[in-house]
Motif scaffolding. Structure first.
Motif, mmCIF file in Angstrom:
data_model
loop_
_atom_site.group_PDB
_atom_site.id
_atom_site.type_symbol
_atom_site.label_atom_id
_atom_site.label_comp_id
_atom_site.label_asym_id
_atom_site.label_seq_id
_atom_site.Cartn_x
_atom_site.Cartn_y
_atom_site.Cartn_z
ATOM 1 N N UNK A 462 13.315 58.439 139.418
ATOM 2 C CA UNK A 462 13.508 58.282 140.865
ATOM 3 C C UNK A 462 12.864 56.989 141.365
ATOM 4 N N UNK A 463 11.691 56.653 140.814
ATOM 5 C CA UNK A 463 11.029 55.436 141.308
ATOM 6 C C UNK A 463 11.651 54.161 140.735
ATOM 7 N N UNK A 464 12.133 54.214 139.493
ATOM 8 C CA UNK A 464 12.720 53.009 138.893
ATOM 9 C C UNK A 464 14.071 52.693 139.526
ATOM 10 N N UNK A 465 14.854 53.762 139.753
ATOM 11 C CA UNK A 465 16.213 53.537 140.252
ATOM 12 C C UNK A 465 16.315 53.685 141.770
ATOM 13 N N UNK A 477 23.264 59.458 140.277
ATOM 14 C CA UNK A 477 22.668 58.155 139.927
ATOM 15 C C UNK A 477 21.346 58.321 139.182
ATOM 16 N N UNK A 478 20.744 59.507 139.328
ATOM 17 C CA UNK A 478 19.404 59.718 138.772
ATOM 18 C C UNK A 478 19.474 60.087 137.300
ATOM 19 N N UNK A 479 19.894 59.171 136.469
ATOM 20 C CA UNK A 479 20.021 59.479 135.045
ATOM 21 C C UNK A 479 18.942 58.756 134.245
ATOM 22 N N UNK A 480 18.057 59.527 133.617
ATOM 23 C CA UNK A 480 16.963 58.885 132.852
ATOM 24 C C UNK A 480 17.461 58.099 131.644
ATOM 25 N N UNK A 481 18.765 58.271 131.309
ATOM 26 C CA UNK A 481 19.301 57.474 130.194
ATOM 27 C C UNK A 481 19.669 56.063 130.653
ATOM 28 N N UNK A 482 19.426 55.750 131.918
ATOM 29 C CA UNK A 482 19.654 54.390 132.384
ATOM 30 C C UNK A 482 18.787 53.433 131.546
ATOM 31 N N UNK A 483 19.368 52.332 131.044
ATOM 32 C CA UNK A 483 18.589 51.433 130.180
ATOM 33 C C UNK A 483 17.313 50.900 130.844
ATOM 34 N N UNK A 484 17.286 50.856 132.185
ATOM 35 C CA UNK A 484 16.067 50.393 132.863
ATOM 36 C C UNK A 484 14.931 51.391 132.627
ATOM 37 N N UNK A 485 15.264 52.685 132.686
ATOM 38 C CA UNK A 485 14.235 53.716 132.449
ATOM 39 C C UNK A 485 13.846 53.699 130.967
ATOM 40 N N UNK A 486 14.846 53.555 130.103
ATOM 41 C CA UNK A 486 14.551 53.527 128.658
ATOM 42 C C UNK A 486 13.636 52.347 128.313
ATOM 43 N N UNK A 487 13.820 51.219 129.004
ATOM 44 C CA UNK A 487 12.973 50.052 128.733
ATOM 45 C C UNK A 487 11.516 50.372 129.066
ATOM 46 N N UNK A 488 11.306 51.119 130.157
ATOM 47 C CA UNK A 488 9.924 51.472 130.537
ATOM 48 C C UNK A 488 9.346 52.502 129.558
ATOM 49 N N UNK A 553 18.375 53.608 118.877
ATOM 50 C CA UNK A 553 17.553 53.196 120.021
ATOM 51 C C UNK A 553 17.740 51.709 120.300
ATOM 52 N N UNK A 554 17.767 50.905 119.253
ATOM 53 C CA UNK A 554 17.968 49.454 119.441
ATOM 54 C C UNK A 554 19.312 49.178 120.101
ATOM 55 N N UNK A 555 20.335 49.890 119.626
ATOM 56 C CA UNK A 555 21.678 49.668 120.175
ATOM 57 C C UNK A 555 21.719 50.042 121.657
ATOM 58 N N UNK A 556 21.226 51.235 121.997
ATOM 59 C CA UNK A 556 21.377 51.677 123.394
ATOM 60 C C UNK A 556 20.516 50.862 124.356
ATOM 61 N N UNK A 557 19.396 50.360 123.859
ATOM 62 C CA UNK A 557 18.538 49.553 124.736
ATOM 63 C C UNK A 557 19.263 48.300 125.230
ATOM 64 N N UNK A 558 20.272 47.864 124.488
ATOM 65 C CA UNK A 558 20.975 46.634 124.857
ATOM 66 C C UNK A 558 22.197 46.910 125.737
ATOM 67 N N UNK A 559 22.460 48.192 126.048
ATOM 68 C CA UNK A 559 23.667 48.524 126.828
ATOM 69 C C UNK A 559 23.428 48.321 128.330
ATOM 70 N N UNK A 562 23.814 53.828 132.176
ATOM 71 C CA UNK A 562 23.536 55.163 131.632
ATOM 72 C C UNK A 562 24.775 55.791 131.000
ATOM 73 N N UNK A 563 25.950 55.494 131.546
ATOM 74 C CA UNK A 563 27.161 56.113 130.998
ATOM 75 C C UNK A 563 27.441 55.585 129.589
ATOM 76 N N UNK A 564 27.216 54.275 129.402
ATOM 77 C CA UNK A 564 27.407 53.701 128.068
ATOM 78 C C UNK A 564 26.388 54.301 127.094
ATOM 79 N N UNK A 565 25.158 54.436 127.554
ATOM 80 C CA UNK A 565 24.122 55.012 126.685
ATOM 81 C C UNK A 565 24.518 56.437 126.290
#
Ligand code: PEP
Ligand code: MG
Length: 580
Positions: A462-465, A477-488, A553-559, A562-565
């Motif tokens: 919620x705070x990142x997005x 929209x609140x999907x933790x699989x968003x690459x921004x959340x995964x990066x954190x 993990x390496x692959x999804x971090x570059x997507x 969240x839908x692609x992940x």
């Protein structure tokens, strides 16, 4: 994949797959009569008697729900009983009757007044409770009118379709004949979602008006994992779905049988799978489902639903009762986390424009230190009385200073206890929740001051997005699989490991099979989830190889999103033959 035909997508609210014919649950429209009454006392008695009948019914529903589930979902009907005994509500109706209005009209006007008042509260969890007030209102007026207003009789196994089912609609259905729930509105925290999870039935919510246009008796396929409903499927899609449904049922059965065995990956690595618990009542559920400890003990329960602060002794007793379920096992206790959407009336917390960004969690130490001092004292004493491997963590950390202040307070509590001649545990690990983006970004520095991190993806997302977790309009929209959340998440894990510290994850994401390979690949040490998810996640772990997960993990971090992940991770899970 077979041609999908007509499909509606909503929010996955309770996992699982089901197929069957639809039954549409509609709320019968009630005509409320309006006339003048002469014998006002008799009319007030009539209202009293309808309320009494409604109370008896609600009590019976509460008992039948609590007999059928181990969790505390029956509390919804406790809330209904409280509405039925609400003095302000009754007084308002009585006043109207004394002015000559009939009981039906007087009662429904009062109900609507209070429901609308509730709806105006700028807090989704509270405002959505207007549905309870109206539900109770209909129940009472049904007795006044002598008509049955709630409950749908099912004659065969059915998929239940409705707008947003009221608790009475949901609970009065014969659960042995319900296959799944699909609703037009509602979010992941709606009653339908809560009760479906408690009964182990799949549910998809927020499907929009189109779901209500499906004819009664139509065959539908419900995918509570993805949030999809397929209408009148082709033979080909049906047979593909049935295979998946069967595979998932088989896997659930295997997972349940193997729940008490450790989760060891296909390449022989042990993975720690633990439970999230919320109090004395549900503490045994973790152990029963095979959890090897507790990764998040939410202590709020002790402070809510009462009129004053729990004393040190009351707290010691409650913590001891929880700890006794987990001898020699790790239990991570989270210090009181209120504010945001969780309020404690007797604290008279000031109203805030943005409570999720306000005085919540550990920020309250600055101004209400006593609360935390008492809690530290109680936890340390309960820890010393039991054999638990006690770990304490603080919520809503945004920087180093908060951590040092809280640690100093815990040390002061321990020193004071020792000087009073009271026992404290020999070793207590001290950690923090990483749920604010700044904590993840400062993880390299914070790691030096703690023994562990536990990532709270519910809030971190919620705070990142910038998506309010209680607002169903933006729930998608609140999907933790968003690459921004995964990066954190990745940064948090890497920084902790660089300092030799361990990292857990206790948000809902830990219980999602689709996320398990990514999190394992990122190096997560501990997975903490609602007890019911423990067997299935252990079973998923048994299929995984760390190398392949690291690559994933390496692959999804570059997507990009969240839908692609989700798509890539789902394909990975499919390749392993896992039915999610
Ligand atoms: C989280 O934020 O992910 C979490 C586990 O805590 P809560 O859901 O209680 O805020
Ligand atoms: Mg949180």
């Amino acid at each position: 994949m077979a041609n999908k035909g007509k499909v509606l997508s909503g929010i996955p609210a309770a996992p699982g797959l089901a197929h069957g014919k639809t039954v549409i649950v509609k709320q019968q429209k009630l005509e409320i009569p309006y006339f003048e009454v002469k014998d006002r006392n008799a009319e007030i008695d009539r209202l009293h008697s309808a309320i009494d009948k409604a109370r008896t019914e609600v009590e019976a529903l509460k008992n039948s729900v609590s007999e059928r589930t181990e969790s505390n979902e029956a509390e919804i009907f406790e809330a209904h009983n409280m509405i039925l005994t609400d003095v302000a509500l009754f007084d308002q109706a009585e006043e109207a009757i004394e002015g000559g209005t009939n009981a039906e009209k007087a009662w429904m006007d009062a109900i609507e007044f209070f429901a609308q008042m509730m709806e105006q509260i700028p807090d989704e969890t509270l405002s959505s409770r207007a549905v309870d007030i109206r539900d109770v209102g209909r129940r009472v007026v049904g007795h006044l009118l002598g008509v049955r207003v709630v409950g749908t009789e099912l004659t065969e196994p059915s998929v239940i379709i409705g707008d947003d089912l009221t608790p009475s609609d949901t609970a009065s259905l014969d659960k042995d004949l319900v296959l799944a729930f699909c609703t037009a509105s509602g979010g992941p925290t709606s009653h339908t979602a809560i009760l479906a999870k408690a009964f182990g039935l799949p549910a998809v919510v927020g499907l929009g008006e189109k779901i209500l246009a499906i004819p009664e008796g139509e065959l539908v396929l419900v995918d509570g994992n993805q949030g999809d409903v397929y209408i009148a499927p082709s033979e080909e899609l049906l047979s593909e779905f049935l295979q998946k449904e069967e595979a998932e049922a088989e896997m659930m059965a295997t997972a349940r049988k193997a729940a008490q065995a450790p989760a060891v990956t296909a390449d022989g690595e042990y993975v720690e799978v633990v439970a999230n618990v919320g109090g004395v009542q549900d503490a045994p559920l973790g152990i029963m489902n095979g959890a090897e400890g507790v990764g998040l003990f939410r202590t709020e329960f002790l402070y809510l639903d009462r009129k004053s602060m729990p004393t040190e002794d009351e707290q010691i007793e409650a913590y001891t009762a929880v700890f006794n379920n987990y001898p020699m096992m790790p239990v991570v206790v989270r210090m009181l986390d209120i504010g945001g959407d969780k309020m404690i009336p007797y604290l008279n917390l000031p109203e805030e424009l943005n409570p999720f960004l306000g005085w919540r969690g550990i920020r309250m130490m600055d101004g209400a230190e006593e609360i935390f001092l008492t809690q530290f004292r109680a936890l340390l004493q309960a820890g010393a009385r039991t054999e638990v491997d006690l770990r304490i963590m603080i919520p809503m950390v945004s920087g180093v200073a908060e951590v040092r202040a809280a640690k100093a307070l815990m040390k002061a509590a321990a020193d004071a206890l020792v000087s009073e001649g009271k026992a404290v545990p020999e070793k207590v690990q001290f950690g923090i929740m990483v749920e604010v983006p700044s904590a993840a970004l400062l993880a390299d520095r914070l790691a030096k001051d703690v023994d562990f991190f536990s990532i709270g993806t519910n809030d971190l997302t919620q705070y990142t997005l910038a998506v309010d977790r209680t607002n169903s309009k933006v729930a998608h929209l609140a999907n933790p699989l968003n690459p921004a959340v995964l990066a954190l998440i990745k940064r948090t894990i890497d920084c902790a490991h660089a300092e030799g510290k361990w990292v857990g994850l206790c948000g809902e994401l830990a219980g999602e099979p689709i996320a398990a390979p990514i999190l394992l690949g990122l190096g997560l040490d501990e997975f903490s989830m609602s007890p019911a998810r423990v067997p299935i996640i252990k079973q998923v772990m048994r299929k995984l190889h760390r190398d392949a997960c690291q690559h994933l993990a390496e692959v999804v971090m570059a997507l990009g999103d969240d839908l692609e992940v989700a798509r890539v991770s789902k394909a990975f899970i499919d390749d392993l033959g896992l039915p999610f």
